[in-house]
Design an enzyme around this catalytic site. Structure first.
Site, PDB file in Angstrom:
ATOM      1  N   GLY A  87       0.795  -1.098   0.041  1.00 51.77           N
ATOM      2  CA  GLY A  87      -0.093   0.082  -0.229  1.00 51.77           C
ATOM      3  C   GLY A  87       0.894   1.142  -0.071  1.00 51.77           C
ATOM      4  O   GLY A  87       2.146   1.158  -0.236  1.00 51.77           O
ATOM      5  N   GLY A  89       3.397   2.906   1.286  1.00 48.92           N
ATOM      6  CA  GLY A  89       4.070   2.922   2.489  1.00 48.92           C
ATOM      7  C   GLY A  89       5.335   4.144   2.798  1.00 48.92           C
ATOM      8  O   GLY A  89       5.790   4.253   3.891  1.00 48.92           O
ATOM      9  N   ARG A  90       5.469   4.831   1.835  1.00 52.21           N
ATOM     10  CA  ARG A  90       6.075   5.913   1.911  1.00 52.21           C
ATOM     11  C   ARG A  90       5.476   7.226   1.049  1.00 52.21           C
ATOM     12  O   ARG A  90       6.352   8.199   0.783  1.00 52.21           O
ATOM     13  CB  ARG A  90       7.667   5.708   1.429  1.00 52.21           C
ATOM     14  CG  ARG A  90       8.027   5.430   0.131  1.00 52.21           C
ATOM     15  CD  ARG A  90       9.440   5.300  -0.036  1.00 52.21           C
ATOM     16  NE  ARG A  90       9.792   4.928  -1.445  1.00 52.21           N
ATOM     17  CZ  ARG A  90      10.865   4.978  -1.808  1.00 52.21           C
ATOM     18  NH1 ARG A  90      11.976   5.450  -1.319  1.00 52.21           N
ATOM     19  NH2 ARG A  90      11.219   4.462  -3.170  1.00 52.21           N
ATOM     20  N   LYS A 110       6.319  10.904  -2.575  1.00 49.77           N
ATOM     21  CA  LYS A 110       7.288   9.844  -2.361  1.00 49.77           C
ATOM     22  C   LYS A 110       8.141  10.241  -1.160  1.00 49.77           C
ATOM     23  O   LYS A 110       8.812  11.260  -1.547  1.00 49.77           O
ATOM     24  CB  LYS A 110       7.806   9.314  -3.553  1.00 49.77           C
ATOM     25  CG  LYS A 110       8.673   8.134  -3.531  1.00 49.77           C
ATOM     26  CD  LYS A 110       9.256   8.209  -5.061  1.00 49.77           C
ATOM     27  CE  LYS A 110       9.941   6.890  -5.263  1.00 49.77           C
ATOM     28  NZ  LYS A 110      10.369   6.607  -6.561  1.00 49.77           N
ATOM     29  N   GLY A 123       9.957   4.858   5.401  1.00 48.11           N
ATOM     30  CA  GLY A 123       8.999   5.975   4.782  1.00 48.11           C
ATOM     31  C   GLY A 123       9.749   7.090   4.053  1.00 48.11           C
ATOM     32  O   GLY A 123       9.060   8.160   3.679  1.00 48.11           O
ATOM     33  N   ARG A 176       4.487  14.487  -6.747  1.00 48.94           N
ATOM     34  CA  ARG A 176       4.070  14.242  -8.055  1.00 48.94           C
ATOM     35  C   ARG A 176       2.779  14.917  -8.319  1.00 48.94           C
ATOM     36  O   ARG A 176       1.987  14.883  -7.527  1.00 48.94           O
ATOM     37  CB  ARG A 176       3.865  12.590  -8.176  1.00 48.94           C
ATOM     38  CG  ARG A 176       5.088  11.745  -8.028  1.00 48.94           C
ATOM     39  CD  ARG A 176       4.650  10.415  -8.324  1.00 48.94           C
ATOM     40  NE  ARG A 176       6.083   9.404  -8.256  1.00 48.94           N
ATOM     41  CZ  ARG A 176       6.107   8.462  -7.395  1.00 48.94           C
ATOM     42  NH1 ARG A 176       4.931   8.314  -6.645  1.00 48.94           N
ATOM     43  NH2 ARG A 176       6.843   7.707  -7.293  1.00 48.94           N
ATOM     44  N   ARG A 183      -4.759   2.249  -9.363  1.00 45.35           N
ATOM     45  CA  ARG A 183      -3.701   1.317  -9.647  1.00 45.35           C
ATOM     46  C   ARG A 183      -4.605   0.158 -10.064  1.00 45.35           C
ATOM     47  O   ARG A 183      -5.399  -0.396  -9.495  1.00 45.35           O
ATOM     48  CB  ARG A 183      -2.521   0.894  -8.789  1.00 45.35           C
ATOM     49  CG  ARG A 183      -1.968   2.251  -8.377  1.00 45.35           C
ATOM     50  CD  ARG A 183      -1.232   1.851  -6.926  1.00 45.35           C
ATOM     51  NE  ARG A 183      -0.668   2.984  -6.291  1.00 45.35           N
ATOM     52  CZ  ARG A 183       0.566   3.347  -6.051  1.00 45.35           C
ATOM     53  NH1 ARG A 183       1.646   2.455  -6.749  1.00 45.35           N
ATOM     54  NH2 ARG A 183       0.876   4.299  -5.733  1.00 45.35           N
ATOM     55  N   ASP A 249       1.066  -2.930  -9.084  1.00 44.15           N
ATOM     56  CA  ASP A 249       0.738  -1.833  -8.427  1.00 44.15           C
ATOM     57  C   ASP A 249       1.526  -0.774  -8.909  1.00 44.15           C
ATOM     58  O   ASP A 249       1.164   0.540  -8.246  1.00 44.15           O
ATOM     59  CB  ASP A 249       1.121  -2.398  -6.753  1.00 44.15           C
ATOM     60  CG  ASP A 249       2.844  -2.573  -6.817  1.00 44.15           C
ATOM     61  OD1 ASP A 249       3.289  -3.541  -7.456  1.00 44.15           O
ATOM     62  OD2 ASP A 249       3.615  -1.663  -6.074  1.00 44.15           O
ATOM     63  N   ASP A 259       6.171   6.415 -10.860  1.00 46.96           N
ATOM     64  CA  ASP A 259       7.026   5.541  -9.907  1.00 46.96           C
ATOM     65  C   ASP A 259       8.296   5.043 -10.444  1.00 46.96           C
ATOM     66  O   ASP A 259       8.614   3.976 -10.756  1.00 46.96           O
ATOM     67  CB  ASP A 259       6.144   4.649  -9.120  1.00 46.96           C
ATOM     68  CG  ASP A 259       6.584   4.240  -7.903  1.00 46.96           C
ATOM     69  OD1 ASP A 259       7.499   4.782  -7.316  1.00 46.96           O
ATOM     70  OD2 ASP A 259       6.441   3.077  -7.301  1.00 46.96           O
TER      71      ASP A 259
END
Length: 453
Positions: A87, A89-90, A110, A123, A176, A183, A249, A259
Protein backbone atom coordinates in the site's frame (compact mmCIF):
# COMPACT_ATOMS: atom_id res chain seq x y z
CA UNK A 1 -1.58 30.00 0.30
CA UNK A 2 -0.67 31.81 -2.88
CA UNK A 3 -2.99 30.76 -5.67
CA UNK A 4 -4.53 32.08 -8.85
CA UNK A 5 -7.97 31.96 -10.40
CA UNK A 6 -6.83 28.76 -12.14
CA UNK A 7 -6.81 26.87 -8.84
CA UNK A 8 -9.77 24.46 -8.85
CA UNK A 9 -9.69 22.00 -5.93
CA UNK A 10 -11.79 18.86 -6.27
CA UNK A 11 -11.79 16.32 -3.45
CA UNK A 12 -13.29 13.56 -5.60
CA UNK A 13 -11.45 10.79 -3.75
CA UNK A 14 -13.68 11.32 -0.71
CA UNK A 15 -16.69 10.16 -2.74
CA UNK A 16 -15.32 6.62 -2.52
CA UNK A 17 -16.15 6.44 1.17
CA UNK A 18 -14.57 4.06 3.65
CA UNK A 19 -12.34 1.16 2.71
CA UNK A 20 -10.00 2.74 0.16
CA UNK A 21 -7.56 4.85 2.20
CA UNK A 22 -6.33 5.83 5.67
CA UNK A 23 -5.72 9.37 6.97
CA UNK A 24 -2.05 9.86 7.87
CA UNK A 25 0.38 12.60 8.87
CA UNK A 26 3.56 13.68 7.12
CA UNK A 27 6.95 13.26 8.74
CA UNK A 28 8.41 16.24 10.58
CA UNK A 29 11.52 16.98 8.54
CA UNK A 30 14.39 19.00 10.06
CA UNK A 31 15.03 21.03 6.90
CA UNK A 32 13.12 22.20 3.83
CA UNK A 33 15.42 23.19 0.97
CA UNK A 34 13.52 23.56 -2.30
CA UNK A 35 15.62 21.93 -5.01
CA UNK A 36 13.05 21.82 -7.83
CA UNK A 37 9.65 23.34 -8.43
CA UNK A 38 7.74 22.77 -11.65
CA UNK A 39 6.54 26.26 -12.49
CA UNK A 40 5.18 25.14 -15.87
CA UNK A 41 2.70 22.76 -14.27
CA UNK A 42 2.14 24.95 -11.23
CA UNK A 43 0.73 27.56 -13.61
CA UNK A 44 -1.60 24.98 -15.14
CA UNK A 45 -3.12 24.09 -11.77
CA UNK A 46 -3.14 27.58 -10.24
CA UNK A 47 -0.28 27.12 -7.78
CA UNK A 48 2.40 29.38 -9.27
CA UNK A 49 2.60 31.56 -6.16
CA UNK A 50 2.26 28.81 -3.58
CA UNK A 51 4.60 28.58 -0.58
CA UNK A 52 6.48 25.53 -1.79
CA UNK A 53 8.19 24.61 1.48
CA UNK A 54 5.01 25.07 3.53
CA UNK A 55 2.80 22.89 1.34
CA UNK A 56 5.27 20.38 -0.08
CA UNK A 57 7.70 20.14 2.84
CA UNK A 58 5.51 20.72 5.89
CA UNK A 59 2.42 19.55 3.95
CA UNK A 60 0.11 22.23 5.24
CA UNK A 61 -3.26 21.54 3.54
CA UNK A 62 -4.09 23.48 0.42
CA UNK A 63 -7.14 25.71 0.65
CA UNK A 64 -10.46 23.87 0.24
CA UNK A 65 -8.62 20.62 -0.31
CA UNK A 66 -8.04 17.41 1.65
CA UNK A 67 -7.81 18.22 5.37
CA UNK A 68 -5.35 15.35 5.94
CA UNK A 69 -3.21 13.26 3.59
CA UNK A 70 -4.56 9.84 2.62
CA UNK A 71 -2.49 6.66 2.33
CA UNK A 72 -4.14 4.57 -0.37
CA UNK A 73 -4.77 0.86 0.05
CA UNK A 74 -3.73 -1.63 -2.63
CA UNK A 75 -2.13 -5.01 -3.23
CA UNK A 76 -0.14 -6.18 -6.23
CA UNK A 77 2.01 -8.71 -8.01
CA UNK A 78 5.68 -7.91 -7.52
CA UNK A 79 7.80 -9.77 -10.07
CA UNK A 80 4.77 -12.07 -10.54
CA UNK A 81 4.47 -12.88 -6.81
CA UNK A 82 1.28 -11.68 -5.15
CA UNK A 83 1.82 -9.43 -2.14
CA UNK A 84 -1.14 -8.48 0.06
CA UNK A 85 1.06 -6.52 2.47
CA UNK A 86 1.68 -3.37 0.46
CA UNK A 87 0.00 0.00 0.00
CA UNK A 88 1.21 3.59 0.25
CA UNK A 89 4.21 2.87 2.47
CA UNK A 90 6.19 6.07 1.97
CA UNK A 91 3.73 8.29 0.20
CA UNK A 92 0.19 9.61 0.32
CA UNK A 93 -2.40 11.53 -1.62
CA UNK A 94 -2.01 15.15 -0.53
CA UNK A 95 -4.51 17.04 -2.69
CA UNK A 96 -6.73 16.87 -5.78
CA UNK A 97 -7.37 19.63 -8.28
CA UNK A 98 -8.29 20.35 -11.88
CA UNK A 99 -5.83 21.49 -14.54
CA UNK A 100 -6.45 24.05 -17.27
CA UNK A 101 -8.21 21.38 -19.38
CA UNK A 102 -10.49 20.30 -16.57
CA UNK A 103 -8.72 17.00 -15.86
CA UNK A 104 -8.75 15.74 -12.29
CA UNK A 105 -5.16 15.54 -11.05
CA UNK A 106 -3.67 14.21 -7.83
CA UNK A 107 -0.77 15.62 -5.87
CA UNK A 108 0.88 12.58 -4.33
CA UNK A 109 4.15 12.12 -2.51
CA UNK A 110 7.18 9.89 -2.28
CA UNK A 111 9.30 9.89 0.84
CA UNK A 112 6.80 11.73 3.05
CA UNK A 113 7.08 9.41 6.04
CA UNK A 114 5.74 6.18 7.48
CA UNK A 115 2.15 4.99 7.05
CA UNK A 116 0.28 1.85 8.16
CA UNK A 117 1.77 0.15 5.07
CA UNK A 118 5.45 0.97 5.66
CA UNK A 119 6.18 -2.43 7.20
CA UNK A 120 9.89 -2.20 8.10
CA UNK A 121 10.67 0.78 5.84
CA UNK A 122 11.56 4.26 7.07
CA UNK A 123 9.12 5.98 4.70
CA UNK A 124 11.88 8.18 3.32
CA UNK A 125 13.35 8.94 -0.12
CA UNK A 126 16.99 9.54 -0.96
CA UNK A 127 17.82 12.84 -2.61
CA UNK A 128 19.45 10.86 -5.43
CA UNK A 129 16.20 8.97 -5.96
CA UNK A 130 14.32 12.27 -6.13
CA UNK A 131 16.79 13.77 -8.60
CA UNK A 132 16.53 10.69 -10.80
CA UNK A 133 12.73 10.84 -10.81
CA UNK A 134 12.73 14.50 -11.84
CA UNK A 135 15.10 13.70 -14.71
CA UNK A 136 13.02 10.71 -15.81
CA UNK A 137 9.70 12.53 -15.83
CA UNK A 138 11.06 15.59 -17.58
CA UNK A 139 12.68 13.47 -20.30
CA UNK A 140 9.62 11.29 -20.82
CA UNK A 141 7.29 14.27 -20.97
CA UNK A 142 9.52 15.85 -23.62
CA UNK A 143 9.40 12.61 -25.64
CA UNK A 144 5.61 12.55 -25.54
CA UNK A 145 5.15 9.76 -23.02
CA UNK A 146 2.07 9.94 -20.79
CA UNK A 147 3.85 10.36 -17.46
CA UNK A 148 3.38 11.75 -14.00
CA UNK A 149 5.04 15.15 -13.51
CA UNK A 150 7.60 15.85 -10.81
CA UNK A 151 6.05 18.86 -9.07
CA UNK A 152 8.33 19.66 -6.13
CA UNK A 153 11.55 18.20 -4.75
CA UNK A 154 12.62 19.31 -1.28
CA UNK A 155 15.78 18.25 0.52
CA UNK A 156 14.87 17.36 4.09
CA UNK A 157 18.16 17.30 6.02
CA UNK A 158 18.10 13.71 7.23
CA UNK A 159 20.85 11.14 6.68
CA UNK A 160 19.56 7.83 5.31
CA UNK A 161 21.14 4.39 5.24
CA UNK A 162 20.56 2.23 2.19
CA UNK A 163 22.03 -1.20 1.45
CA UNK A 164 22.32 -0.66 -2.31
CA UNK A 165 24.12 2.71 -2.41
CA UNK A 166 26.81 4.59 -0.47
CA UNK A 167 25.47 5.60 2.96
CA UNK A 168 24.71 7.75 4.81
CA UNK A 169 23.07 9.65 1.97
CA UNK A 170 20.97 12.79 1.71
CA UNK A 171 17.17 12.70 1.96
CA UNK A 172 14.30 14.37 0.13
CA UNK A 173 10.56 14.38 -0.30
CA UNK A 174 9.04 14.43 -3.79
CA UNK A 175 5.56 15.56 -4.79
CA UNK A 176 4.15 14.21 -8.05
CA UNK A 177 1.31 15.54 -10.16
CA UNK A 178 -0.59 12.58 -11.60
CA UNK A 179 -3.78 11.81 -13.48
CA UNK A 180 -5.16 9.66 -10.72
CA UNK A 181 -3.60 7.14 -8.37
CA UNK A 182 -5.95 4.23 -9.07
CA UNK A 183 -3.74 1.24 -9.77
CA UNK A 184 -4.44 -2.24 -11.03
CA UNK A 185 -3.34 -3.22 -7.52
CA UNK A 186 -6.19 -1.12 -6.10
CA UNK A 187 -8.64 -3.54 -7.74
CA UNK A 188 -6.56 -6.56 -6.79
CA UNK A 189 -6.92 -5.76 -3.11
CA UNK A 190 -10.71 -5.57 -3.40
CA UNK A 191 -10.83 -8.82 -5.37
CA UNK A 192 -8.63 -10.48 -2.74
CA UNK A 193 -11.19 -9.38 -0.13
CA UNK A 194 -14.05 -10.49 -2.43
CA UNK A 195 -15.51 -7.02 -2.05
CA UNK A 196 -17.62 -6.84 -5.20
CA UNK A 197 -19.50 -3.76 -4.06
CA UNK A 198 -16.34 -1.68 -3.72
CA UNK A 199 -14.98 -2.98 -7.04
CA UNK A 200 -18.06 -1.46 -8.66
CA UNK A 201 -17.60 1.77 -6.70
CA UNK A 202 -13.96 2.07 -7.75
CA UNK A 203 -14.77 1.28 -11.39
CA UNK A 204 -17.44 3.98 -11.41
CA UNK A 205 -15.05 6.45 -9.78
CA UNK A 206 -12.42 5.77 -12.44
CA UNK A 207 -14.85 6.07 -15.32
CA UNK A 208 -16.42 9.26 -14.03
CA UNK A 209 -13.38 11.13 -12.72
CA UNK A 210 -10.54 9.85 -14.92
CA UNK A 211 -12.30 9.12 -18.22
CA UNK A 212 -15.27 11.49 -18.04
CA UNK A 213 -17.90 8.77 -18.47
CA UNK A 214 -20.88 8.02 -16.26
CA UNK A 215 -21.72 4.51 -17.45
CA UNK A 216 -20.35 2.77 -14.37
CA UNK A 217 -19.79 -0.31 -16.55
CA UNK A 218 -16.67 -2.28 -15.45
CA UNK A 219 -16.42 -3.77 -18.94
CA UNK A 220 -16.18 -0.28 -20.43
CA UNK A 221 -13.48 0.57 -17.91
CA UNK A 222 -11.48 -2.50 -18.92
CA UNK A 223 -11.66 -1.53 -22.59
CA UNK A 224 -10.38 1.96 -21.79
CA UNK A 225 -7.56 0.64 -19.61
CA UNK A 226 -6.58 -1.80 -22.36
CA UNK A 227 -6.31 1.05 -24.85
CA UNK A 228 -4.32 3.26 -22.47
CA UNK A 229 -1.90 0.54 -21.38
CA UNK A 230 -1.25 -0.43 -25.00
CA UNK A 231 -0.29 3.19 -25.60
CA UNK A 232 1.96 3.15 -22.54
CA UNK A 233 3.85 0.06 -23.68
CA UNK A 234 4.29 1.52 -27.17
CA UNK A 235 5.50 4.82 -25.71
CA UNK A 236 8.20 3.10 -23.69
CA UNK A 237 9.63 1.42 -26.78
CA UNK A 238 9.42 4.51 -28.96
CA UNK A 239 11.22 6.51 -26.25
CA UNK A 240 13.86 3.81 -25.73
CA UNK A 241 12.88 3.69 -22.07
CA UNK A 242 13.04 0.89 -19.51
CA UNK A 243 10.86 1.46 -16.43
CA UNK A 244 12.45 -1.37 -14.50
CA UNK A 245 9.61 -2.39 -12.17
CA UNK A 246 6.33 -2.97 -14.01
CA UNK A 247 4.56 -4.64 -11.10
CA UNK A 248 0.77 -4.49 -11.10
CA UNK A 249 0.80 -1.92 -8.30
CA UNK A 250 2.87 0.32 -10.59
CA UNK A 251 0.33 0.37 -13.43
CA UNK A 252 -2.17 3.23 -13.31
CA UNK A 253 -5.56 2.59 -14.94
CA UNK A 254 -5.16 5.80 -16.98
CA UNK A 255 -2.05 4.38 -18.64
CA UNK A 256 0.06 7.13 -17.08
CA UNK A 257 3.62 6.07 -16.30
CA UNK A 258 4.77 6.76 -12.74
CA UNK A 259 6.98 5.67 -9.82
CA UNK A 260 10.52 5.70 -11.19
CA UNK A 261 13.12 3.63 -9.37
CA UNK A 262 15.81 1.80 -11.36
CA UNK A 263 14.83 3.29 -14.75
CA UNK A 264 17.23 3.58 -17.70
CA UNK A 265 17.16 4.80 -21.27
CA UNK A 266 18.54 2.00 -23.43
CA UNK A 267 21.67 3.15 -25.28
CA UNK A 268 20.73 1.01 -28.28
CA UNK A 269 17.75 -1.09 -29.37
CA UNK A 270 18.49 -4.12 -27.21
CA UNK A 271 15.42 -6.14 -26.24
CA UNK A 272 17.35 -7.82 -23.40
CA UNK A 273 18.51 -4.58 -21.77
CA UNK A 274 17.40 -4.34 -18.12
CA UNK A 275 17.26 -1.35 -15.80
CA UNK A 276 17.26 -3.05 -12.39
CA UNK A 277 20.24 -5.02 -11.13
CA UNK A 278 17.80 -7.26 -9.25
CA UNK A 279 15.86 -8.18 -12.42
CA UNK A 280 18.10 -11.16 -13.00
CA UNK A 281 15.58 -13.02 -15.15
CA UNK A 282 15.00 -10.03 -17.43
CA UNK A 283 11.28 -10.06 -16.65
CA UNK A 284 11.04 -6.31 -17.24
CA UNK A 285 13.72 -5.99 -19.92
CA UNK A 286 13.29 -3.34 -22.61
CA UNK A 287 11.73 -5.66 -25.18
CA UNK A 288 9.56 -7.53 -22.66
CA UNK A 289 7.74 -4.46 -21.33
CA UNK A 290 4.69 -4.97 -23.58
CA UNK A 291 4.39 -8.55 -22.34
CA UNK A 292 4.70 -7.36 -18.73
CA UNK A 293 2.02 -4.69 -19.09
CA UNK A 294 -0.31 -7.13 -20.88
CA UNK A 295 0.16 -9.59 -18.00
CA UNK A 296 -0.73 -6.89 -15.49
CA UNK A 297 -3.81 -6.01 -17.53
CA UNK A 298 -4.86 -9.66 -17.33
CA UNK A 299 -4.77 -9.38 -13.54
CA UNK A 300 -7.18 -6.46 -13.73
CA UNK A 301 -9.41 -8.56 -15.96
CA UNK A 302 -9.45 -11.28 -13.34
CA UNK A 303 -10.57 -8.77 -10.71
CA UNK A 304 -13.32 -7.32 -12.88
CA UNK A 305 -14.56 -10.83 -13.71
CA UNK A 306 -16.22 -10.73 -10.30
CA UNK A 307 -18.56 -8.00 -11.54
CA UNK A 308 -18.46 -8.22 -15.37
CA UNK A 309 -18.89 -10.81 -18.12
CA UNK A 310 -15.81 -13.04 -18.29
CA UNK A 311 -15.86 -13.89 -22.02
CA UNK A 312 -16.29 -10.22 -22.91
CA UNK A 313 -13.29 -9.32 -20.72
CA UNK A 314 -11.26 -12.08 -22.40
CA UNK A 315 -12.15 -10.73 -25.83
CA UNK A 316 -10.88 -7.27 -24.90
CA UNK A 317 -7.70 -8.76 -23.48
CA UNK A 318 -7.14 -10.79 -26.66
CA UNK A 319 -7.36 -7.61 -28.72
CA UNK A 320 -4.65 -5.84 -26.75
CA UNK A 321 -1.81 -6.91 -29.05
CA UNK A 322 -3.51 -5.23 -32.01
CA UNK A 323 -3.97 -2.05 -29.98
CA UNK A 324 -0.30 -2.15 -29.00
CA UNK A 325 0.89 -2.65 -32.56
CA UNK A 326 -1.22 0.24 -33.81
CA UNK A 327 0.06 2.49 -31.04
CA UNK A 328 3.68 1.49 -31.64
CA UNK A 329 3.46 2.25 -35.36
CA UNK A 330 1.93 5.65 -34.64
CA UNK A 331 4.51 6.60 -32.03
CA UNK A 332 7.55 5.47 -34.02
CA UNK A 333 6.39 7.30 -37.14
CA UNK A 334 5.62 10.41 -35.09
CA UNK A 335 9.08 10.36 -33.52
CA UNK A 336 10.54 10.24 -37.02
CA UNK A 337 8.64 13.46 -37.64
CA UNK A 338 6.69 12.28 -40.68
CA UNK A 339 3.00 11.92 -41.40
CA UNK A 340 1.36 8.57 -40.90
CA UNK A 341 0.10 6.68 -43.95
CA UNK A 342 -2.52 4.01 -44.52
CA UNK A 343 0.14 1.32 -44.18
CA UNK A 344 3.25 2.11 -42.15
CA UNK A 345 4.16 -1.54 -41.63
CA UNK A 346 7.04 -1.61 -44.18
CA UNK A 347 8.50 1.62 -42.81
CA UNK A 348 8.34 0.45 -39.20
CA UNK A 349 9.86 -2.92 -40.15
CA UNK A 350 12.75 -1.12 -41.85
CA UNK A 351 13.17 1.23 -38.89
CA UNK A 352 13.31 -1.61 -36.40
CA UNK A 353 15.86 -3.51 -38.52
CA UNK A 354 18.01 -0.38 -38.60
CA UNK A 355 17.71 0.11 -34.85
CA UNK A 356 18.58 -3.52 -34.17
CA UNK A 357 21.97 -3.11 -35.84
CA UNK A 358 22.93 -1.28 -32.61
CA UNK A 359 25.33 0.79 -34.67
CA UNK A 360 23.86 4.02 -33.33
CA UNK A 361 21.98 5.07 -30.22
CA UNK A 362 18.19 5.23 -30.36
CA UNK A 363 18.05 8.97 -29.81
CA UNK A 364 20.78 9.62 -32.38
CA UNK A 365 18.94 7.72 -35.10
CA UNK A 366 15.67 9.56 -34.51
CA UNK A 367 17.52 12.87 -34.38
CA UNK A 368 19.45 12.29 -37.62
CA UNK A 369 16.52 10.92 -39.63
CA UNK A 370 13.92 13.38 -38.31
CA UNK A 371 11.48 14.62 -40.93
CA UNK A 372 12.69 12.06 -43.46
CA UNK A 373 16.22 13.46 -43.59
CA UNK A 374 18.79 11.10 -45.09
CA UNK A 375 22.05 11.69 -43.22
CA UNK A 376 25.51 10.61 -44.31
CA UNK A 377 27.47 7.85 -42.63
CA UNK A 378 24.69 5.27 -42.47
CA UNK A 379 26.09 2.72 -44.91
CA UNK A 380 24.78 -0.60 -43.62
CA UNK A 381 22.19 -2.35 -45.85
CA UNK A 382 19.53 -1.92 -43.17
CA UNK A 383 19.79 1.86 -43.52
CA UNK A 384 19.50 1.67 -47.28
CA UNK A 385 16.15 -0.07 -46.78
CA UNK A 386 15.08 2.64 -44.33
CA UNK A 387 16.16 5.32 -46.79
CA UNK A 388 14.06 3.68 -49.48
CA UNK A 389 11.00 3.54 -47.21
CA UNK A 390 11.34 7.23 -46.40
CA UNK A 391 11.42 8.32 -50.03
CA UNK A 392 8.42 10.45 -50.81
CA UNK A 393 7.16 10.55 -47.22
CA UNK A 394 5.80 13.90 -46.02
CA UNK A 395 7.32 15.53 -42.93
CA UNK A 396 4.99 16.73 -40.21
CA UNK A 397 4.27 20.45 -40.42
CA UNK A 398 7.00 22.37 -38.54
CA UNK A 399 8.82 19.07 -37.85
CA UNK A 400 12.25 20.65 -38.37
CA UNK A 401 11.55 24.32 -37.66
CA UNK A 402 13.11 24.44 -34.20
CA UNK A 403 16.79 25.29 -33.96
CA UNK A 404 17.28 22.15 -31.86
CA UNK A 405 17.29 20.10 -35.07
CA UNK A 406 20.39 21.99 -36.19
CA UNK A 407 22.39 20.97 -33.10
CA UNK A 408 25.33 18.60 -33.47
CA UNK A 409 23.46 15.83 -31.71
CA UNK A 410 20.41 14.90 -29.65
CA UNK A 411 19.61 15.59 -26.03
CA UNK A 412 20.03 12.22 -24.31
CA UNK A 413 19.66 10.78 -20.83
CA UNK A 414 21.96 7.80 -20.52
CA UNK A 415 23.18 6.49 -17.19
CA UNK A 416 26.62 8.07 -17.41
CA UNK A 417 25.12 11.54 -17.57
CA UNK A 418 22.68 10.81 -14.75
CA UNK A 419 25.58 9.71 -12.56
CA UNK A 420 27.61 12.79 -13.50
CA UNK A 421 24.71 15.07 -12.53
CA UNK A 422 24.37 13.31 -9.20
CA UNK A 423 28.14 13.34 -8.55
CA UNK A 424 28.21 17.13 -8.90
CA UNK A 425 25.37 17.42 -6.37
CA UNK A 426 26.75 14.81 -3.99
CA UNK A 427 30.37 15.97 -4.04
CA UNK A 428 30.02 19.73 -4.21
CA UNK A 429 26.31 20.57 -3.88
CA UNK A 430 26.58 21.86 -7.43
CA UNK A 431 23.15 21.91 -9.11
CA UNK A 432 24.27 23.59 -12.32
CA UNK A 433 24.39 20.37 -14.38
CA UNK A 434 20.95 19.42 -13.11
CA UNK A 435 19.44 22.81 -13.93
CA UNK A 436 21.12 22.91 -17.33
CA UNK A 437 19.83 19.46 -18.16
CA UNK A 438 16.25 20.35 -17.28
CA UNK A 439 16.52 23.39 -19.57
CA UNK A 440 17.99 21.25 -22.39
CA UNK A 441 15.26 18.62 -22.03
CA UNK A 442 12.51 21.21 -22.18
CA UNK A 443 14.11 22.78 -25.25
CA UNK A 444 14.03 19.35 -26.91
CA UNK A 445 10.41 18.94 -25.85
CA UNK A 446 9.56 22.23 -27.53
CA UNK A 447 11.21 20.97 -30.69
CA UNK A 448 9.36 17.65 -30.51
CA UNK A 449 5.99 19.39 -30.14
CA UNK A 450 5.53 21.74 -33.11
CA UNK A 451 2.90 24.51 -32.93
CA UNK A 452 0.39 22.47 -34.93
CA UNK A 453 0.48 19.52 -32.50
Amino acid sequence: MGKSQAYHPDRAILSLGDGFFDPVDAADFPEHQVRFFNQRWAARVGLSAVDVAAHFGWFEPLERNLPRPLALRYHGHQFRHYNPDIGDGRGFLFAQLRDDHGRLLDLGTKGSGQTPYSRFGDGRLTLKGGVREVLATEMLEALGVNTSKSFALIETGEELTRNDEPSPTRSAVLTRLSHGHVRIGSFQRLAFLEDEARIKVLASYGLRNLFGEDSGDPLRLFALVAERTAGLAASYLAAGFVHGVLNSDNINITGESFDYGPWRFAPSWDEEFVAAYFDQSGLYAFGRQPEAIHWDLAQLGGCLALVADGPALAEILAGWSTLFEQALFAKLVARLGIKASDDDRPLVAALLKALRTKSVTIDRLFFDWRGGRVPEGYDAPEFAILRHQLEGRTPLLHALDHEYWRDNGPCSMHIEEVEAIWAAISDGDDWALFDDKIAAIRRMGDAMTPPCA
